[in-house]
Design a protein around this motif. Sequence first.
Motif, PDB file in Angstrom:
ATOM      1  N   ALA A 180       0.840  -1.192   0.000  1.00  0.00           N
ATOM      2  CA  ALA A 180       0.000   0.000   0.000  1.00  0.00           C
ATOM      3  C   ALA A 180       0.880   1.248   0.000  1.00  0.00           C
ATOM      4  O   ALA A 180       2.017   1.226   0.470  1.00  0.00           O
ATOM      5  N   LYS A 181       0.351   2.327  -0.500  1.00  0.00           N
ATOM      6  CA  LYS A 181       1.100   3.569  -0.595  1.00  0.00           C
ATOM      7  C   LYS A 181       1.231   4.209   0.781  1.00  0.00           C
ATOM      8  O   LYS A 181       0.247   4.400   1.481  1.00  0.00           O
ATOM      9  N   GLU A 214       6.554   5.826  10.240  1.00  0.00           N
ATOM     10  CA  GLU A 214       5.246   5.203  10.045  1.00  0.00           C
ATOM     11  C   GLU A 214       5.305   3.742  10.456  1.00  0.00           C
ATOM     12  O   GLU A 214       6.377   3.125  10.499  1.00  0.00           O
ATOM     13  N   LEU A 215       4.137   3.209  10.763  1.00  0.00           N
ATOM     14  CA  LEU A 215       3.999   1.790  11.041  1.00  0.00           C
ATOM     15  C   LEU A 215       3.319   1.125   9.858  1.00  0.00           C
ATOM     16  O   LEU A 215       2.317   1.619   9.346  1.00  0.00           O
ATOM     17  N   TYR A 216       3.887  -0.007   9.421  1.00  0.00           N
ATOM     18  CA  TYR A 216       3.258  -0.781   8.354  1.00  0.00           C
ATOM     19  C   TYR A 216       2.681  -2.051   8.951  1.00  0.00           C
ATOM     20  O   TYR A 216       3.378  -2.818   9.636  1.00  0.00           O
ATOM     21  N   ASP A 217       1.398  -2.280   8.692  1.00  0.00           N
ATOM     22  CA  ASP A 217       0.711  -3.485   9.139  1.00  0.00           C
ATOM     23  C   ASP A 217       0.598  -4.429   7.947  1.00  0.00           C
ATOM     24  O   ASP A 217      -0.198  -4.191   7.033  1.00  0.00           O
ATOM     25  N   PRO A 218       1.394  -5.521   7.910  1.00  0.00           N
ATOM     26  CA  PRO A 218       1.366  -6.413   6.740  1.00  0.00           C
ATOM     27  C   PRO A 218       0.082  -7.229   6.618  1.00  0.00           C
ATOM     28  O   PRO A 218      -0.249  -7.685   5.522  1.00  0.00           O
ATOM     29  N   VAL A 219      -0.639  -7.408   7.716  1.00  0.00           N
ATOM     30  CA  VAL A 219      -1.895  -8.156   7.656  1.00  0.00           C
ATOM     31  C   VAL A 219      -2.964  -7.329   6.941  1.00  0.00           C
ATOM     32  O   VAL A 219      -3.685  -7.825   6.072  1.00  0.00           O
ATOM     33  N   LYS A 220      -3.045  -6.050   7.299  1.00  0.00           N
ATOM     34  CA  LYS A 220      -4.037  -5.162   6.698  1.00  0.00           C
ATOM     35  C   LYS A 220      -3.503  -4.429   5.471  1.00  0.00           C
ATOM     36  O   LYS A 220      -4.270  -3.770   4.776  1.00  0.00           O
ATOM     37  N   TRP A 223      -0.713   1.627   6.311  1.00  0.00           N
ATOM     38  CA  TRP A 223       0.273   2.462   6.985  1.00  0.00           C
ATOM     39  C   TRP A 223      -0.420   3.394   7.976  1.00  0.00           C
ATOM     40  O   TRP A 223      -1.531   3.847   7.730  1.00  0.00           O
ATOM     41  N   SER A 224       0.259   3.695   9.081  1.00  0.00           N
ATOM     42  CA  SER A 224      -0.241   4.673  10.042  1.00  0.00           C
ATOM     43  C   SER A 224       0.926   5.516  10.542  1.00  0.00           C
ATOM     44  O   SER A 224       2.051   5.024  10.704  1.00  0.00           O
ATOM     45  N   ALA A 225       0.672   6.796  10.776  1.00  0.00           N
ATOM     46  CA  ALA A 225       1.719   7.731  11.188  1.00  0.00           C
ATOM     47  C   ALA A 225       2.099   7.514  12.647  1.00  0.00           C
ATOM     48  O   ALA A 225       1.268   7.156  13.481  1.00  0.00           O
TER      49      ALA A 225
END
Length: 261
Positions: A180-181, A214-220, A223-225
Amino acid sequence: MLSGRARILGPALAVALVAATLGGATTAQEPSTGPVSLADARSDHTATLLLDERVLLAGGVDEGVALDSIEVVDPATASVEMLASLLSARSGHTATLLPDGRILVAGGRADGAALGSAELFDPTTGASEDVGPMRWARAGHSTALLNDGRVLLVGGTAKGKPVARAELFDPAKGTFKPAAKSKGVHRAATASMLPNGQVLVAGAATRKKAPSAELYDPVKDKWSAVKKATGITGHVAAELRDGRVLLTGGSARKSQLFGLV
């Protein structure tokens, strides 16, 4: 107790000593012999700790020429063994150890250009298999081995510009696909695994008002700041035993400790 929320815990008051520890040892070990002489002089290469606790050195550059050579250092005997060569000479690449012992060698540069090629190297057989291609050529990037065995590739540069998109490598298929971007384009980013399976990506963002981490959630695939993260680039990241991540050096004078709360 750890949860999914995250924040920067504040400036670290001391600089951590970052060192490779073999075999899970927590105390300093007496070296077996003197310094090890490498077969090839190299810089901008990778050093990957293998499952048998040897260290594999791959690629790099010597006198401006990218290398395809591979050698393995055995710390127990202070010996060096040359292995078969990479399929492509490269420097500024990544070499990520997979759960099955193979190594994903991805990207890098040669002859001044970023590479979009990747290969899987098996240190037990000395054979390398062409995989990919990558979705975006990149050099100077970072990777993180996800809990499901896939590999996240993020950051890096190509043609003098930061690579905006991250991508995912699936070793079962030998293919890459876009992630995801992200909200920001991170220069010289680091990618650190967290206890909850997410990835902390930190590096100064090139977009206005974009987060520096940022945090990357590979399940979903989301990205979140990270709030209160100070812009930093050219740093190193150390994954601590308690699950926190220390960001130190680079453009920021103060270190930062990141943890889940």
